[in-house]
Motif scaffolding. Sequence first.
Motif, PDB file in Angstrom:
ATOM      1  N   VAL A 163       0.904  -1.382  -0.058  1.00 38.69           N
ATOM      2  CA  VAL A 163       0.103  -0.056  -0.170  1.00 38.69           C
ATOM      3  C   VAL A 163       0.639   1.742   0.239  1.00 38.69           C
ATOM      4  O   VAL A 163       0.914   1.959  -0.951  1.00 38.69           O
ATOM      5  N   PHE A 164       1.852   1.604   1.255  1.00 38.58           N
ATOM      6  CA  PHE A 164       2.300   2.824   1.202  1.00 38.58           C
ATOM      7  C   PHE A 164       4.067   2.630   0.599  1.00 38.58           C
ATOM      8  O   PHE A 164       4.535   3.774   0.041  1.00 38.58           O
ATOM      9  N   VAL A 165       4.295   1.592   0.031  1.00 37.91           N
ATOM     10  CA  VAL A 165       5.265   1.438  -1.308  1.00 37.91           C
ATOM     11  C   VAL A 165       5.134   1.414  -2.838  1.00 37.91           C
ATOM     12  O   VAL A 165       6.073   1.909  -3.630  1.00 37.91           O
ATOM     13  N   LEU A 166       4.119   0.831  -3.196  1.00 40.25           N
ATOM     14  CA  LEU A 166       3.920  -0.181  -4.023  1.00 40.25           C
ATOM     15  C   LEU A 166       3.069   0.920  -4.813  1.00 40.25           C
ATOM     16  O   LEU A 166       3.015   0.955  -5.996  1.00 40.25           O
ATOM     17  N   THR A 167       1.773   1.473  -3.680  1.00 41.11           N
ATOM     18  CA  THR A 167       0.130   1.667  -4.407  1.00 41.11           C
ATOM     19  C   THR A 167       0.413   2.749  -4.884  1.00 41.11           C
ATOM     20  O   THR A 167      -0.013   4.200  -5.723  1.00 41.11           O
TER      21      THR A 167
END
Length: 385
Positions: free
Chosen positions: A312-316
């Motif tokens: 969620v917080f790194v990839l999206t």
Amino acid sequence: MAGLISKVFKAKWLLLGIALVLLLVWILRPFLDVFVYGIFVYYITRPIKQWLSRYIKNEGILVSVSLLMLALPLIILIAYTLLVGMSQLMAVVNSYGLTAALPSGPLTNMTTSFSQLHSNLTSGNFTLESVTDITRQDWYKTISGYSGNLPLLQAIAFSTGSTIVDIAFKLFIIFLVGFYMLKEDAHMQRWFAGTFPKLMDEHNRLLPRYASAVDADLQKLFFGNLLSIVFFAIIAAVVFEGLSIFAPVPSLQIPSPILLGILCGVSALIPIVGMWLVAGPLFLYLLISSLIAGTLFTHFGYFLFMVLAIFVFVLTIPSFVIQPFMARGQVHSGLLMFAYVLGPLVFGISGLFLGAIVLVLVTHYFGIVVPEMAAEGQESHDFDL
């Protein structure tokens, strides 16, 4: 002989100009990195200046506010993140005995000492809870306990070829260059066009077209692309570091989180797969290490939480927020990635920006200048026939 002397005499002012330019280049050569940083400061601050120009009409105040808002905090942040990331890289390289395979350079030498200092400081037993109870003797013992780090601090200073005074002076010059480029860029363009009108008009206005393309791509790379990479790297590093701190067992700790965060930022240059090139192997590593340690099923909830947090917080989320600002212009993304990775290893921290500048100059030379000159040569050949 007389003809040669006559030609030299006629070209006396041109020769004097060339000599003065060479003298100026020789004088400024030790400060190449400073001017590279100044160019970077100019390009990342110019969009902020254009936005603030709607509210601030005084040019000097406008430029000063623009620099203080973005450039100063960003440079400090990039320098610290890069140093910590490189120190973790050196630690990984040393642990696998690959030191000889790493190119030597200013940044490599500096981060070797920095990594040693960082590990020594973080392994200390000093706690903040006892600050109010520390006596004068306790302060002396605490400080003297870290005295072994002073040679490492000295090594860092000498490995960068800098002292505190030198660093302060270079920072002053960096912001001075950025300040006057922001303040006088339009005036410098008008002066150059008025001083060299023939140079501006020859070959179908080749020089203005080349300069405009280089300027546009440097703007895209530095403000759009490089800032995006920095933000990607910082977000990933913060998430990785936080997950490692709260990991219930060592097998679920993320190795070298700052380094992996920087790699995530750089890998964002690659279309489609992007940061999955780092996140995918990281997920696999955590899965295998926790299986080997026998902690996967006992802490399966935290493992799922890590995977979800990274996804969620790194990839999206960063991809939706930051990715639209990334633009590569006419520069090949693969070459750009190599410039960002290899530049600092060869030229030091300034190589992060110098590599991109050289790549843009070369790309547009072969994309604009060479085809134009080849076309003119072909037309001249056809005319002669």
